[in-house]
Design an enzyme around this catalytic site. Structure first.
Site, PDB file in Angstrom:
ATOM      1  N   HIS A 353       1.162  -1.676   0.267  1.00 49.73           N
ATOM      2  CA  HIS A 353       0.229  -0.071  -0.322  1.00 49.73           C
ATOM      3  C   HIS A 353       0.694   1.380   0.036  1.00 49.73           C
ATOM      4  O   HIS A 353       1.691   0.992   0.226  1.00 49.73           O
ATOM      5  CB  HIS A 353      -0.855   0.009   1.519  1.00 49.73           C
ATOM      6  N   ASP A 363       6.295   2.867   7.286  1.00 48.54           N
ATOM      7  CA  ASP A 363       4.745   2.063   7.266  1.00 48.54           C
ATOM      8  C   ASP A 363       4.087   3.125   6.038  1.00 48.54           C
ATOM      9  O   ASP A 363       3.759   3.852   7.069  1.00 48.54           O
ATOM     10  CB  ASP A 363       3.868   1.963   8.495  1.00 48.54           C
ATOM     11  N   GLU A 400      -5.361   1.077   2.649  1.00 48.72           N
ATOM     12  CA  GLU A 400      -4.963   0.484   3.885  1.00 48.72           C
ATOM     13  C   GLU A 400      -4.589   0.233   5.058  1.00 48.72           C
ATOM     14  O   GLU A 400      -6.083  -0.341   5.568  1.00 48.72           O
ATOM     15  CB  GLU A 400      -3.788  -0.108   3.851  1.00 48.72           C
ATOM     16  N   GLU A 401      -4.223   1.991   5.261  1.00 42.34           N
ATOM     17  CA  GLU A 401      -4.316   1.346   7.302  1.00 42.34           C
ATOM     18  C   GLU A 401      -5.922   1.826   7.626  1.00 42.34           C
ATOM     19  O   GLU A 401      -6.123   1.562   9.060  1.00 42.34           O
ATOM     20  CB  GLU A 401      -4.001   3.241   7.324  1.00 42.34           C
ATOM     21  N   ASP A 429       5.067  -5.410   2.846  1.00 41.31           N
ATOM     22  CA  ASP A 429       4.054  -3.802   3.867  1.00 41.31           C
ATOM     23  C   ASP A 429       5.085  -3.161   4.088  1.00 41.31           C
ATOM     24  O   ASP A 429       6.718  -3.091   3.484  1.00 41.31           O
ATOM     25  CB  ASP A 429       3.462  -3.849   5.020  1.00 41.31           C
ATOM     26  N   HIS A 529       2.450   4.679  13.272  1.00 39.85           N
ATOM     27  CA  HIS A 529       1.175   5.403  13.094  1.00 39.85           C
ATOM     28  C   HIS A 529       1.401   7.000  13.288  1.00 39.85           C
ATOM     29  O   HIS A 529       0.938   7.834  14.368  1.00 39.85           O
ATOM     30  CB  HIS A 529       0.282   5.048  13.681  1.00 39.85           C
TER      31      HIS A 529
END
Length: 721
Positions: A353, A363, A400-401, A429, A529
């Site tokens: 993604h 990420d 995706e998240e 990923d 995140h």
């Protein structure tokens, strides 16, 4: 987003006794190729692997992570256009395929401690002077996607990680969360499980914080001095009930083309949460936890904040208020295709993604950069006149998240084509320094091991990826017997897939053989995140020289090339039988450890596994040498179709209990673990939840699926004879 843990998928160590010894033996022929074909294939792979350059990955990561690019935003479109331009510049046929999904952005967030003292949570990650991206405009605030709107006030209860077991412990302590607001720490289960279980126990709100024991100052220095989460760092993330179904909350089972989703329908969704949920930093959590009374928390509930951990409820009382703009927003999947020359209707698909919660250097951009470099490698091969025998599809997914949105919508829209044509899906990923990790369908385990033995480790001279992994496993094993068994093993078992990344729709919904590959395990960090997942952080604390990113490109590209070019697809089924037998043994042991568990006869599954063992061994014998690869074209096509549709044998059309979207009988994300896998889930979760009739009902269903797989493997063998 990547799985946190593996639950219920470990094959007992003694199973390694039954793995053939491979040490000191000549290298095996390349699976699925004739001797001549293998020689040509190795030349192609060497040319491909020579293309990947760490400096290219560095530039991709720098460019993509320069600005926030969450799904539904202009930044996401910017990144999609960037990837599209790269693909086209490599000579690939590529385009953006647009979908849409309900994606709520927060409009109001407040959290106050109102008794016994007053404190207003900052709910803000401060910029770091050393990291210019930490001050970027356009950052999404700290929030949990698919939380409910809410304005609630209540006594606070600390619930540890918020798992079902934690609520059993609270009951033993005489603490009830009904009508209260809970505070849970990140870890042990996927974040969406915490408010789900809280709601089931009557809580009216949920706060999730990052305890410094898990990813803050306890394991290492905090950012920017070190890699770990600073006191105001917050983990954003989706709390959609993905164990029910991922993808757009309003269109399960169908691809959400533009103009087909109505935000007004959200009350009908079974994956949007019913209570407000908010993530906070451990800096904001400290005043809340410090004011809790009630029993002292059990020893293993205690984190690293400078307080005595109590569970409450009260006297701490909090006021939580959240509101969202519930709006349908666009998704931009970037899809490239390289047509196959011999079997164009057989597809090898790779995806990673491109959307992030903020800048997302690790990420997902570390993995997405490897995907781009893999595309460049294929482009360089195409310039030499090379063509794959099967079609290669490369996908840079959006959304995706939020809940695997882009990949799920694409897979649902193209479900009929994928069921007919998809050979395998290979996922990546975020990735970093360390060792190769692999999870997936065990029919592809032999292929992963073969590739790992052919690629050099970038930081351990003279070691292949397989050898480096073995060295690490031996160093971590505590017993001499265990070390000896590891040294004698042949193929390294791969893990089972749960959820948490874009393979989910392919394996769990459509039963397409899948792999998830990446590097990690060396070093650590706590910026997941957060605004601190930036280019500065990645180049100071992760894959600093991008050597592992380049190796990920080489590894996944080699897997794709083997699948795309093999005369006979390199599927192998002894590992499937051995692994499933291990799951059955685990389940039987777990049942016996439950005091009031009734007998559940697993003999039908063991009988089916005996047949699969024999079928797999007979197929391996028949497929050895050049006999299979020398078959005429029509027979090769028939054989390969039997091989790549073998995963479909695990399809249960009715789906799993309480979640019919998930249709795989061998693997599924746990109903109460989220990312973590539950193997043979219909039986295992029936036992864990004491639904004895349910567990019994799935025994013949699973046995029938394994028997069907054995029959299909037998048919494959008969094609060769």
């Amino acid at each position: 987003m990547r799985p946190i843990q593996i639950v219920g998928s470990v094959v007992p160590l003694l199973a390694l006794l039954f793995v053939p010894v491979a040490d000191s033996q000549p290298a095996a022929p390349m699976r699925g190729f004739s001797a001549t074909g293998a020689s040509l294939q190795r030349e192609t792979e060497q040319k491909f692997r020579a293309v990947a350059k760490p400096e290219n990955l560095r530039e991709y990561v720098r460019a993509i992570s320069a600005e926030p690019h969450h799904a539904g935003s202009p930044g996401s479109r910017r990144v999609a256009d960037y990837v599209l331009e790269r693909f086209k510049s490599f000579g690939l046929d590529a385009r953006i395929e647009e979908f849409e999904a309900l994606m709520p952005y927060p409009t109001e967030r407040s959290l106050e401690l109102i008794a016994p003292e007053r404190y207003t949570a900052t709910l803000k990650e401060p910029a770091v002077a050393d990291d210019p991206d930490s001050a970027d405009a356009g950052q999404l605030p700290t929030f949990n996607a698919y939380s409910a709107d809410g304005d609630v006030t209540g006594d606070l209860v600390y619930v540890n990680y918020g798992t079902p077991d934690d609520y059993e412990e609270l009951a033993r302590l005489g603490v009830d969360v009904k009508g209260k607001i809970v505070i849970a720490r990140y870890g042990r289960s996927w974040r969406g499980i915490k408010p789900k279980v809280a709601y089931e126990h009557g809580a009216i709100g949920c706060i999730i914080y990052s305890d410094p024991r898990d990813d803050g100052f306890y394991p290492g220095d905090t950012y920017p001095k070190g890699a770990y989460r600073p006191d105001q760092g917050v983990q954003r993330g989706s709390v959609m009930d993905m164990p029910i179904h991922p993808g757009d909350p309003l269109s399960p089972g169908r691809g959400a083309d533009p103009g087909t989703v109505n935000a007004a329908d959200r009350a009908s969704s079974d994956v949007i949460l019913k209570i407000p949920v908010l993530p906070i930093s451990y800096g904001d959590a400290l005043p809340l936890l410090r004011n809790l009374g009630g029993p002292v928390a059990p020893a293993d509930w205690r984190g690293s904040l400078p307080i005595t951990y109590h569970v409450g409820g009260g006297p701490a009382k909090v006021h939580l208020k959240l509101a969202f703009e519930w709006k349908v927003r666009p998704l931009y999947n970037v899809i490239a295709r390289i047509p196959g020359s011999a079997w164009p209707d057989e597809w090898i698909i790779q995806g990673n993604h491109h959307d992030a919660w903020v800048n997302g250097a690790s990420d997902p951009t570390s993995g997405n950069a490897a995907l781009i470099e893999t595309a460049r490698g294929f482009g360089e091969l195409l310039k030499t006149g090379w063509k794959p025998k099967r079609t290669i599809v490369l996908a840079s997914w959006d959304g995706e998240e939020w809940g695997l949105l882009g990949s799920t919508e694409w897979a649902e829209k193209h479900a009929a084509e994928l069921t007919k044509s998809a050979v395998a899906y290979i996922n990546s990923d975020s990735s970093g320094p360390g060792w190769l990790g692999a999870s997936g369908s065990h029919s592809l385990q032999a292929l992963v091991n073969e590739v790992a033995r052919d690629i050099d480790d970038p930081k351990r001279p003279g070691k292949t990826l397989a050898a480096a992994s073995l060295d690490r496993d031996v160093s971590q094993e505590k017993t001499e017997l265990g070390k000896a068994l590891l040294r004698k093993r042949g193929d390294k078992p791969i893990d089972a897939l749960g959820s948490g990344s874009d393979y989910t729709a392919f394996i769990d919904h459509l039963q397409i053989a899948s792999l998830d590959l990446g590097f990690g395990g060396e070093g650590g960090g706590g910026v997941y995140h957060s605004i601190y997942d930036s280019f500065y952080w990645y180049t100071h604390f992760s894959d600093k020289d991008f050597a592992y990113g380049a190796t990920l490109s080489r590894t996944i590209g080699t897997v794709i090339l083997r699948l795309a070019n093999a005369d006979v697809l390199p599927f192998e089924f002894t590992a499937t039988a051995r692994t499933l037998r291990g799951y059955v043994d685990e389940i039987d042991k777990a049942r016996k450890e439950i005091a009031d568990a009734p007998a559940i006869d697993l003999a039908p599954i063991r009988t089916a596994l005996d047949r699969l063992d024999k079928a797999a061994a007979a197929y391996n014998k028949a497929a050895s040498g050049d006999r299979a690869t020398a078959l005429p074209a029509d027979k090769l096509a028939e054989l390969n179709r039997l091989l790549y549709t073998s995963e479909r044998a695990f399809r249960h059309e009715a789906g799993l209990p309480r979640r019919p979207w998930f249709k795989h009988l061998a693997y599924a994300p746990g109903f109460y673990t989220g990312y973590g896998v539950k193997t043979l889930p219909g039986i295992r979760e029936g036992i864990e939840q004491k639904q004895w009739d349910e567990a019994r009902a799935f025994v013949p269903i699973v046995a029938k699926a394994i028997d069907a797989l054995a029959s299909q493997v037998d048919r494959a063998r008969s094609v060769i004879r």
